[in-house]
Motif scaffolding. Sequence first.
Motif, PDB file in Angstrom:
ATOM      1  N   GLY A   1       0.814  -1.067   0.057  1.00  0.00           N
ATOM      2  CA  GLY A   1      -0.093   0.165  -0.064  1.00  0.00           C
ATOM      3  C   GLY A   1       0.971   1.195  -0.167  1.00  0.00           C
ATOM      4  N   HIS A   2       0.532   2.272   0.930  1.00  0.00           N
ATOM      5  CA  HIS A   2       1.376   3.231   1.039  1.00  0.00           C
ATOM      6  C   HIS A   2       1.232   4.471   0.138  1.00  0.00           C
ATOM      7  CE1 HIS A   2       4.401   5.594   3.131  1.00  0.00           C
ATOM      8  NE2 HIS A   2       5.246   5.466   2.191  1.00  0.00           N
ATOM      9  N   THR A   3       1.159   4.135  -1.315  1.00  0.00           N
ATOM     10  CA  THR A   3       1.219   5.316  -2.289  1.00  0.00           C
ATOM     11  C   THR A   3      -0.275   5.890  -2.435  1.00  0.00           C
ATOM     12  OG1 THR A   3       0.863   3.789  -3.896  1.00  0.00           O
ATOM     13  CG2 THR A   3       3.111   4.028  -3.299  1.00  0.00           C
ATOM     14  N   HIS A   4      -1.219   5.207  -1.982  1.00  0.00           N
ATOM     15  CA  HIS A   4      -2.688   5.523  -2.512  1.00  0.00           C
ATOM     16  C   HIS A   4      -2.728   5.311  -3.868  1.00  0.00           C
ATOM     17  CE1 HIS A   4      -3.353   7.847   1.633  1.00  0.00           C
ATOM     18  NE2 HIS A   4      -2.532   7.047   1.875  1.00  0.00           N
ATOM     19  N   ARG A   5      -2.227   4.873  -4.623  1.00  0.00           N
ATOM     20  CA  ARG A   5      -2.275   4.655  -5.937  1.00  0.00           C
ATOM     21  C   ARG A   5      -2.364   3.206  -6.230  1.00  0.00           C
ATOM     22  NH1 ARG A   5       1.912   8.278  -5.670  1.00  0.00           N
ATOM     23  NH2 ARG A   5       3.420   6.617  -6.402  1.00  0.00           N
ATOM     24  N   ALA A   6      -3.505   2.732  -6.746  1.00  0.00           N
ATOM     25  CA  ALA A   6      -3.986   1.429  -7.209  1.00  0.00           C
ATOM     26  C   ALA A   6      -3.111   0.882  -8.303  1.00  0.00           C
ATOM     27  CB  ALA A   6      -5.453   1.106  -7.729  1.00  0.00           C
ATOM     28  N   VAL A   7      -2.484  -0.283  -8.184  1.00  0.00           N
ATOM     29  CA  VAL A   7      -1.646  -1.046  -9.215  1.00  0.00           C
ATOM     30  C   VAL A   7      -2.060  -2.528  -9.269  1.00  0.00           C
ATOM     31  CG1 VAL A   7       0.541  -1.726  -9.851  1.00  0.00           C
ATOM     32  CG2 VAL A   7       0.220   0.431  -8.870  1.00  0.00           C
ATOM     33  N   PHE A   8      -2.220  -2.901 -10.258  1.00  0.00           N
ATOM     34  CA  PHE A   8      -2.385  -4.431 -10.654  1.00  0.00           C
ATOM     35  C   PHE A   8      -1.413  -4.725 -11.937  1.00  0.00           C
ATOM     36  CE2 PHE A   8      -4.478  -7.975 -13.005  1.00  0.00           C
ATOM     37  CZ  PHE A   8      -4.024  -9.049 -12.325  1.00  0.00           C
ATOM     38  N   ASP A   9      -0.174  -5.499 -11.749  1.00  0.00           N
ATOM     39  CA  ASP A   9       0.750  -5.621 -12.712  1.00  0.00           C
ATOM     40  C   ASP A   9       1.542  -6.759 -12.409  1.00  0.00           C
ATOM     41  OD1 ASP A   9       2.196  -4.957 -14.994  1.00  0.00           O
ATOM     42  OD2 ASP A   9       3.116  -3.017 -14.155  1.00  0.00           O
ATOM     43  N   ASN A  10       2.284  -7.238 -13.462  1.00  0.00           N
ATOM     44  CA  ASN A  10       3.413  -8.189 -13.380  1.00  0.00           C
ATOM     45  C   ASN A  10       4.632  -7.825 -13.385  1.00  0.00           C
ATOM     46  OD1 ASN A  10       1.807 -10.744 -13.279  1.00  0.00           O
ATOM     47  ND2 ASN A  10       0.834 -10.239 -15.021  1.00  0.00           N
ATOM     48  N   ALA A  11       5.529  -8.042 -12.479  1.00  0.00           N
ATOM     49  CA  ALA A  11       7.051  -7.554 -12.635  1.00  0.00           C
ATOM     50  C   ALA A  11       7.889  -8.750 -12.060  1.00  0.00           C
ATOM     51  CB  ALA A  11       7.176  -6.134 -11.733  1.00  0.00           C
ATOM     52  N   GLU A  12       8.848  -8.812 -12.879  1.00  0.00           N
ATOM     53  CA  GLU A  12       9.854  -9.917 -12.211  1.00  0.00           C
ATOM     54  C   GLU A  12       9.306 -11.390 -11.937  1.00  0.00           C
ATOM     55  OE1 GLU A  12      13.179  -9.049 -12.378  1.00  0.00           O
ATOM     56  OE2 GLU A  12      12.572  -7.018 -13.119  1.00  0.00           O
ATOM     57  N   GLY A  13       8.090 -11.636 -12.858  1.00  0.00           N
ATOM     58  CA  GLY A  13       7.648 -12.834 -12.504  1.00  0.00           C
ATOM     59  C   GLY A  13       6.640 -12.919 -11.729  1.00  0.00           C
ATOM     60  N   MET A  14       6.511 -11.637 -11.015  1.00  0.00           N
ATOM     61  CA  MET A  14       5.367 -12.063  -9.739  1.00  0.00           C
ATOM     62  C   MET A  14       4.142 -10.934 -10.217  1.00  0.00           C
ATOM     63  SD  MET A  14       7.915 -11.514  -6.473  1.00  0.00           S
ATOM     64  CE  MET A  14       9.214 -10.935  -7.338  1.00  0.00           C
ATOM     65  N   THR A  15       2.922 -11.425  -9.490  1.00  0.00           N
ATOM     66  CA  THR A  15       2.101 -10.557  -9.368  1.00  0.00           C
ATOM     67  C   THR A  15       2.112  -9.312  -8.476  1.00  0.00           C
ATOM     68  OG1 THR A  15       0.534 -12.401 -10.493  1.00  0.00           O
ATOM     69  CG2 THR A  15      -0.580 -10.525  -9.285  1.00  0.00           C
ATOM     70  N   VAL A  16       1.942  -8.240  -8.904  1.00  0.00           N
ATOM     71  CA  VAL A  16       2.230  -6.874  -8.015  1.00  0.00           C
ATOM     72  C   VAL A  16       0.603  -6.339  -7.766  1.00  0.00           C
ATOM     73  CG1 VAL A  16       3.272  -4.775  -7.446  1.00  0.00           C
ATOM     74  CG2 VAL A  16       4.309  -6.694  -8.860  1.00  0.00           C
ATOM     75  N   ILE A  17       0.336  -6.158  -6.482  1.00  0.00           N
ATOM     76  CA  ILE A  17      -1.079  -5.483  -6.116  1.00  0.00           C
ATOM     77  C   ILE A  17      -0.949  -4.653  -5.292  1.00  0.00           C
ATOM     78  CG2 ILE A  17      -3.378  -6.040  -5.350  1.00  0.00           C
ATOM     79  CD1 ILE A  17      -3.010  -8.920  -6.455  1.00  0.00           C
ATOM     80  N   ASN A  18      -1.506  -3.413  -5.722  1.00  0.00           N
ATOM     81  CA  ASN A  18      -1.671  -2.239  -4.501  1.00  0.00           C
ATOM     82  C   ASN A  18      -3.091  -1.746  -4.838  1.00  0.00           C
ATOM     83  OD1 ASN A  18      -1.831   0.384  -3.068  1.00  0.00           O
ATOM     84  ND2 ASN A  18       0.201   0.889  -3.698  1.00  0.00           N
ATOM     85  N   PRO A  19      -3.913  -2.126  -3.613  1.00  0.00           N
ATOM     86  CA  PRO A  19      -5.396  -1.636  -3.842  1.00  0.00           C
ATOM     87  C   PRO A  19      -5.700  -0.325  -3.791  1.00  0.00           C
ATOM     88  CG  PRO A  19      -4.744  -2.339  -1.639  1.00  0.00           C
ATOM     89  CD  PRO A  19      -3.601  -2.645  -2.394  1.00  0.00           C
ATOM     90  N   GLY A  20      -4.697   0.710  -3.618  1.00  0.00           N
ATOM     91  CA  GLY A  20      -5.005   1.989  -3.350  1.00  0.00           C
ATOM     92  C   GLY A  20      -5.403   2.420  -2.192  1.00  0.00           C
ATOM     93  N   SER A  21      -5.958   3.526  -1.691  1.00  0.00           N
ATOM     94  CA  SER A  21      -6.530   3.792  -0.748  1.00  0.00           C
ATOM     95  C   SER A  21      -8.030   3.700  -0.532  1.00  0.00           C
ATOM     96  CB  SER A  21      -6.171   5.297  -0.356  1.00  0.00           C
ATOM     97  OG  SER A  21      -6.793   5.935   0.868  1.00  0.00           O
TER      98      SER A  21
END
Length: 156
Positions: free
Chosen positions: A109-129
């Motif tokens: 979390g922390h950034t308050h910006r939602a992200v759903f992506d793939n990077a370095e072979g991993m699923t990356v999720i930030n739900p936002g605020s």
Amino acid sequence: MKIAVFSDSHGVSAGMIKAVENYAPEQIIHLGDGNRDLRALERAFPRIPVCAVSGNCDIDCTEAEYRVISLNGVRCFVTHGHRYGVRYGNLYTLLYAAELSDCRIVMYGHTHRAVFDNAEGMTVINPGSVGSGADRSWAKLEIGSKGEISCEICPV
């Protein structure tokens, strides 16, 4: 398996409660900065397990700063992200920590910006605020019986 992922509620639990009522997840994850708001979730949904980590605004919190958990057999690295420099857009330290923990999913979390992506072979999720800002959001995460991963960022 259906998982509701929240972060940065900052004293506002209503959006989380409504999301859980509508989505009916099997697991709730809170990525910090609002651990006091978890009590409202636990009272409203006592049968749904809650996993939480502490954030930089969680004063006197006893939760760990990160956890490695298994969801439907998939290892997940769960953290608020402030100790990994995510605010500056650099995810390398976070991804490295998740890789060392042999995880396929990394949530922060922390950034308050939602992200759903793939990077370095991993699923990356930030739900936002879920609790503050004009674009409040949370994430619906689903992990299938064979490890299939899907995610949707949802408005509050």
